[in-house]
Each structure stands twice: as C-alpha cells, then as structure tokens.
Design a protein around this motif. Structure first.
Motif, PDB file in Angstrom:
ATOM      1  N   LYS A 107       0.817  -1.243   0.006  1.00  0.00           N
ATOM      2  CA  LYS A 107      -0.081  -0.094  -0.077  1.00  0.00           C
ATOM      3  C   LYS A 107       0.980   1.258  -0.087  1.00  0.00           C
ATOM      4  N   CYS A 108       1.938   1.411   0.911  1.00  0.00           N
ATOM      5  CA  CYS A 108       2.677   2.561   0.990  1.00  0.00           C
ATOM      6  C   CYS A 108       3.584   2.469  -0.589  1.00  0.00           C
ATOM      7  N   ALA A 109       3.748   1.361  -1.092  1.00  0.00           N
ATOM      8  CA  ALA A 109       4.716   1.650  -2.193  1.00  0.00           C
ATOM      9  C   ALA A 109       3.521   2.181  -3.506  1.00  0.00           C
ATOM     10  N   ILE A 110       2.347   1.785  -3.374  1.00  0.00           N
ATOM     11  CA  ILE A 110       1.449   2.388  -4.327  1.00  0.00           C
ATOM     12  C   ILE A 110       1.177   3.795  -4.100  1.00  0.00           C
ATOM     13  N   ALA A 111       1.057   4.255  -2.801  1.00  0.00           N
ATOM     14  CA  ALA A 111       0.348   5.587  -2.414  1.00  0.00           C
ATOM     15  C   ALA A 111       1.765   6.493  -2.611  1.00  0.00           C
ATOM     16  N   ASP A 112       2.967   5.897  -2.803  1.00  0.00           N
ATOM     17  CA  ASP A 112       4.060   6.566  -3.388  1.00  0.00           C
ATOM     18  C   ASP A 112       4.728   7.372  -1.968  1.00  0.00           C
ATOM     19  N   ILE A 113       4.546   6.819  -0.660  1.00  0.00           N
ATOM     20  CA  ILE A 113       5.145   7.318   0.492  1.00  0.00           C
ATOM     21  C   ILE A 113       6.200   6.526   1.204  1.00  0.00           C
ATOM     22  N   GLU A 125       7.346  -4.095  -7.976  1.00  0.00           N
ATOM     23  CA  GLU A 125       8.409  -3.723  -8.587  1.00  0.00           C
ATOM     24  C   GLU A 125       9.207  -2.769  -8.070  1.00  0.00           C
ATOM     25  N   LYS A 126       8.750  -1.833  -7.345  1.00  0.00           N
ATOM     26  CA  LYS A 126       9.120  -0.651  -6.541  1.00  0.00           C
ATOM     27  C   LYS A 126       9.841  -1.278  -5.397  1.00  0.00           C
ATOM     28  N   VAL A 127       9.347  -2.143  -4.554  1.00  0.00           N
ATOM     29  CA  VAL A 127       9.875  -2.479  -3.350  1.00  0.00           C
ATOM     30  C   VAL A 127      11.194  -3.490  -3.579  1.00  0.00           C
ATOM     31  N   ALA A 128      10.771  -4.326  -4.790  1.00  0.00           N
ATOM     32  CA  ALA A 128      11.930  -5.147  -5.264  1.00  0.00           C
ATOM     33  C   ALA A 128      13.182  -4.368  -5.378  1.00  0.00           C
ATOM     34  N   THR A 129      12.961  -3.301  -6.113  1.00  0.00           N
ATOM     35  CA  THR A 129      14.087  -2.451  -6.901  1.00  0.00           C
ATOM     36  C   THR A 129      15.072  -2.065  -5.452  1.00  0.00           C
ATOM     37  N   ALA A 130      14.050  -1.313  -4.551  1.00  0.00           N
ATOM     38  CA  ALA A 130      14.646  -0.806  -3.261  1.00  0.00           C
ATOM     39  C   ALA A 130      15.657  -1.910  -2.576  1.00  0.00           C
ATOM     40  N   THR A 131      14.959  -3.156  -2.435  1.00  0.00           N
ATOM     41  CA  THR A 131      15.441  -4.341  -1.751  1.00  0.00           C
ATOM     42  C   THR A 131      16.775  -4.637  -2.442  1.00  0.00           C
ATOM     43  N   ARG A 132      16.763  -5.043  -3.782  1.00  0.00           N
ATOM     44  CA  ARG A 132      17.794  -5.386  -4.524  1.00  0.00           C
ATOM     45  C   ARG A 132      19.078  -4.283  -4.358  1.00  0.00           C
ATOM     46  N   SER A 133      18.691  -2.955  -4.238  1.00  0.00           N
ATOM     47  CA  SER A 133      19.794  -1.990  -4.090  1.00  0.00           C
ATOM     48  C   SER A 133      20.376  -1.701  -2.840  1.00  0.00           C
ATOM     49  N   ARG A 134      19.364  -2.036  -1.752  1.00  0.00           N
ATOM     50  CA  ARG A 134      20.162  -2.011  -0.656  1.00  0.00           C
ATOM     51  C   ARG A 134      20.733  -3.307  -0.184  1.00  0.00           C
ATOM     52  N   GLY A 135      20.698  -4.487  -0.821  1.00  0.00           N
ATOM     53  CA  GLY A 135      21.475  -5.536  -0.680  1.00  0.00           C
ATOM     54  C   GLY A 135      21.197  -6.346   0.534  1.00  0.00           C
ATOM     55  N   ALA A 136      22.131  -7.367   0.616  1.00  0.00           N
ATOM     56  CA  ALA A 136      21.777  -8.167   2.161  1.00  0.00           C
ATOM     57  C   ALA A 136      23.342  -8.671   2.304  1.00  0.00           C
ATOM     58  N   TYR A 137      23.108  -9.161   3.634  1.00  0.00           N
ATOM     59  CA  TYR A 137      24.460  -9.719   4.030  1.00  0.00           C
ATOM     60  C   TYR A 137      25.398 -10.604   3.382  1.00  0.00           C
TER      61      TYR A 137
END
Ligand code: NAD
Length: 454
Positions: free
Chosen positions: A132-138, A442-454
């Motif tokens: 929801k937050c991703a869709i609302a763009d917040i 698409e939006k959350v996956a892009t952010a997750t990908r660019s923040r990376g993981a351990y």
C-alpha cells in the motif's frame, strides 16, 4: 471483458504451485452458467496475500532471492500482556507486531483489537501495508500490530491498561524513524493518545510522531479521520470516470459502518451516489430511496456505536446487503466477506475495497470473469496512510497544514496512485488487483535489491 485474468498458479515455480490446492471442478456442475474458481479459496489472510504476490512475482520475473526476502516478514514480535481486570483478576492477552519490510523507509501500520487477531492475520496486514505504501508513493515500509481481545466486552480502564502494556512491550520496536503505528479496527485517537503518553514517559520527552491518527490537540492532522473513506470515494470516482458510470445514476451499498464505511458512505452521498444499503456487525438496512447517511451516523453515535435499531431503512441481512442490485459495493468491514461461495451473487459492477482483504482469491477470479471491476484494498484504502504520512511530516517539521491543503494533496496522490495502477493493468491486460501487486512489487523489489543483503 476488459481484462484477462491471470490464474494465480499460472507459471508459478513448481514448489509454490504444489502448495496451492486446486479446487476440483465438476464439468457437469449445475453452476454451468456461473463462474467457478480454479484456485484455492483460502480464507487465511496470509495465504490469500501470497496467492496474489506469487502471480505478480511471476509477471515481473522476480528473481528467487528477492522473492524469498519479500515473501517473509522481516520481524514478528509476539508478547503476552498480563492485565489487571476491573474485577481484580489477571487476564493475559496475546499481542503482535509484524514488520514486513523496511526497504522503502520506516515501517508503518495500524494496531487492531479483535478476537480474530492472530499471527497470520497480522503478517498479511503487514505485507499489505508494504504494498500500500509503495502504491501511495510514500517513503514507508509495512507493519501491523494487533491484540487478541474482545474490546466490546472491556471497560475503558481495561483498554487503557492493555494499550499501555502493549506500548511498553513494544517500546524498542516503535520509533519515529523505525516503526510508526496508527489506528485500525477498534482503535482510534483515544488509543493513539495513550500510546504517545506511555512512549513519551518511557523514553523521556514528548514524542507525538511515534504514532499517527492522534487527536488534533496532541499533534494529529486535520483530515486524518476522514482520509481513508475520502480516498475510497476518490478511487471509486476515478474508476467510474474510466467506466463511464455517472454518479447520479449509480446506487451503492456499504458494508461496515465504522471509520472507513461511514465516511465512505458520506462521501458517496456527497458525490451524488445514492447509498441504498449500509450495515455493521449488528444489523443491515436497505432503503430504495437512499439512506440519509448523516442521520445514520448520528444514530450510531447515540447508540453505543452500532446501527441496530436504525429507523432509516428496512432490516435485511448482511448477506443480502452484499448481494443488493447496486452499481457500487464497498466492503469496509473485515476480511473474507466475498468468497467463491457468494461471488456469483454479487450484482455490483464496481467493488471498492475499503477494508483490508474483504475478497478471497477465489472470489477475485469469479468476479473478474463476471466482468466486475475491483479496486483492491492496497489501492482503494491508501488515503488513510497517505494522510498519516502528512501527519508524521507535520510532527517532524512542526509546521501544520490546513484541512484544505491536506485534502487537496491527498486527493491528488490518490488519483495518481489510481492512474499508475490502471496503467499497469492495461499494459499487461491484468486485473486491477494483480496490477496493484505488480506496481508495488516492482518498486519494493528495486529498493530491496539496491540495499542488498549480508
Ligand atoms: P472500525 O472498527 O471503525 O469499524 C469496523 C466496522 O465494521 C464496524 O461498523 C463493525 O460493526 C463492522 N463490522 C465488523 N465485522 C462485520 C461483519 N462481519 N459484517 C458487517 N459489519 C462488520 O474499523 P475501520 O477503521 O473502519 O476499519 C475497517 C476496515 O478498514 C478494516 O479492514 C481495516 O483494516 C481497514 N482500514 C482502515 C483504515 C483506517 O484508517 N481506519 C485504513 C485502511 C484500512
């Protein structure tokens, strides 16, 4: 048919497909003229969320790694809250806070008091907040909290002690830049005020930005109380304009007459839509000439918050309310109200989900095949979290907007969110439900990908 339905198990990885039971369909079924569902009609909210998530993940070709990260909540906190009841006994309540994702920012999501609260419900609600937050763009991630209790049987004192105990238990989870709660079913400005007070005492200093949906005198935002229902109506009007439905020729039914339902009904009426049916958990009413919503709200407020006994319409059942011959149906109560069992009986052309999760995946398929356009929860009820974001911004900057400014901004954001999801649905020729998941993922996956993981 405006959209092609994408079956939730179509092309989904084998291990996921195997876990999704497919309903057996009798070819000779009496339902020949009726649509039937080919997907498991799960009423488990987390499973229902995953069913749609899987379809969207397949459409965008989401890689396995990010799929695994976003499928699971990042944190689940479960606490036992021993509360002294008015009769002197101690009762232990189970409380939950689930943080699904913080990829886009601090997690945000309401707190629900209900006997139906359990870990799976809160997990689903938290994930829905992320989308929801991703869709609302917040710039927020998603979370949700809840306490398994029956608030209708509890005194104000008991509710206050329970809310303060929950806040204390979650004091290291909540934070203005970490996790920001808000109201949900059976909680409101009163509970938010208790949370502000308890959190401020525990941490020192006054911290109004720790929650949104507060009373105005504690740093709440103008427009917040009406924001969700107002957004439900705005998204309905956007869809009606695409579908060439004229407000003054349309009838609506609204299920649930709490914050979201009653305000949605009020805005429908103000937009010229005739609201012929309303309901809550105590009663449902029908009036062919249109229900006077102001009178219904006044009656509810003078009648311990419930509609039972309202004289402005004829008494019907909640099932009948959902099946009324209306153009617009707004389920604004709770989960699993429209399932494969009653989806064929829905007459509305447009469904606007004010509640979270009112339709199951099985219902989605039937409704879609019947040509019903459904504006999904993660889009339709995003007006509330949008104004919550404005409230948080105002608390942080110390500068407060007028109600007119808030409403103008919220309407603009809601229209943009609707258009974004509409564009995805026409691009991929998929339902608005799946389009909303595709846009968010698409939006959350892009952010997750660019923040990376351990
Ligand atoms: P609320 O507690 O103010 O009202 C809930 C209403 O639903 C009440 O009128 C209740 O009697 C009715 N209800 C409950 N079970 C019912 C049933 N089986 N049949 C008919 N009516 C029933 O809650 P609310 O804040 O209006 O939330 C309603 C829904 O909207 C929930 O799914 C919530 O998660 C969602 N939501 C709320 C907000 C918000 O800002 N309050 C924002 C987004 C989504």
């Amino acid at each position: 048919m405006l959209f092609r339905y994408i079956f939730p198990n179509f092309g989904v990885p084998k291990e996921i497909k195997n876990s999704m039971a497919i309903t057996t369909i009798s070819k000779k079924s009496k339902l020949k003229q009726q649509q039937i569902t080919t997907v498991k009609d799960s009423t488990n909210p987390f499973e229902a969320m995953i069913q749609r998530f899987d379809v969207a993940a397949k459409i965008i070709g989401l890689e396995h790694d990010v799929y695994e990260v976003l499928k699971n909540p990042s944190k689940l906190i479960e606490v036992s809250l021993p509360i002294k009841m008015d009769d002197g006994s101690i009762k232990v309540f189970e409380g939950y806070r689930v943080i699904h994702s913080t990829a886009l920012g601090p997690s945000k999501g309401g707190i629900r008091y209900s006997p139906a609260v359990d870990a799976d419900e809160v997990k689903a609600l938290a994930a829905w907040m992320t989308w929801k937050c991703a869709i609302a763009d917040i710039p927020y991630g998603g979370a949700k909290g809840g306490i398994n209790c029956d608030p209708r049987t509890m005194s104000v004192g008991e509710l206050e002690r329970m809310t303060r105990a929950y806040t204390a238990a979650m004091s290291d989870v909540f934070g203005v830049d970490k996790d920001i709660p808000a109201p949900d079913m059976n909680t409101g400005p009163r509970e938010m005020a208790w949370i502000v007070d308890e959190f401020s005492k525990l941490k020192g200093g006054f911290t109004p930005g720790i929650v949104t949906g507060k009373p105005l005198h504690l740093g709440g935002s103008l427009g917040r109380v009406e924001a969700t229902g107002r957004g439900v109506c705005t998204s309905a009007l956007e869809a009606m304009s695409k579908l060439k439905m004229k407000a003054d020729k349309c009838k609506a039914a609204v299920q649930g007459f709490g914050n979201v339902g009653s305000i949605s009904a009020k805005h429908f009426e103000a937009a010229g839509i005739k609201v012929v049916g309303i309901s809550d958990h105590t009663a449902a009413y029908y009036n062919a000439k249109g229900i006077d919503i102001e009178k219904a709200i006044a009656y509810r407020d003078s009648n311990k918050g419930v509609l039972k006994g309202f004289k402005g319409g004829e008494l019907i059942t909640n099932e009948e309310l959902l099946e009324l011959k209306v153009d617009i149906l707004a389920p604004c109560a709770t989960e699993n109200q429209i399932t494969a069992a009653n989806a064929n009986k829905i007459h509305a052309k447009l469904i606007v989900e004010g509640a979270n999760g009112p339709c199951t995946a099985g219902a989605d398929e039937i409704l879609h095949n019947n040509g019903v356009i459904l504006i999904p929860d993660i889009l339709a009820n995003g007006g509330g979290v949008t104004v919550s974001y404005f409230e948080w911004v105002q608390n942080r900057t110390g500068y407060y907007y007028s109600e007119e400014e808030i409403n103008k901004r919220a309407d603009r954001w809601m229209k943009q969110a609707f258009q974004n999801v509409w564009n995805v649905s026409t691009k991929y020729k998929i339902s608005m439900r799946i389009a909303a998941y595709v846009f968010a993922l698409e939006k959350v996956a892009t952010a997750t990908r660019s923040r990376g993981a351990y």
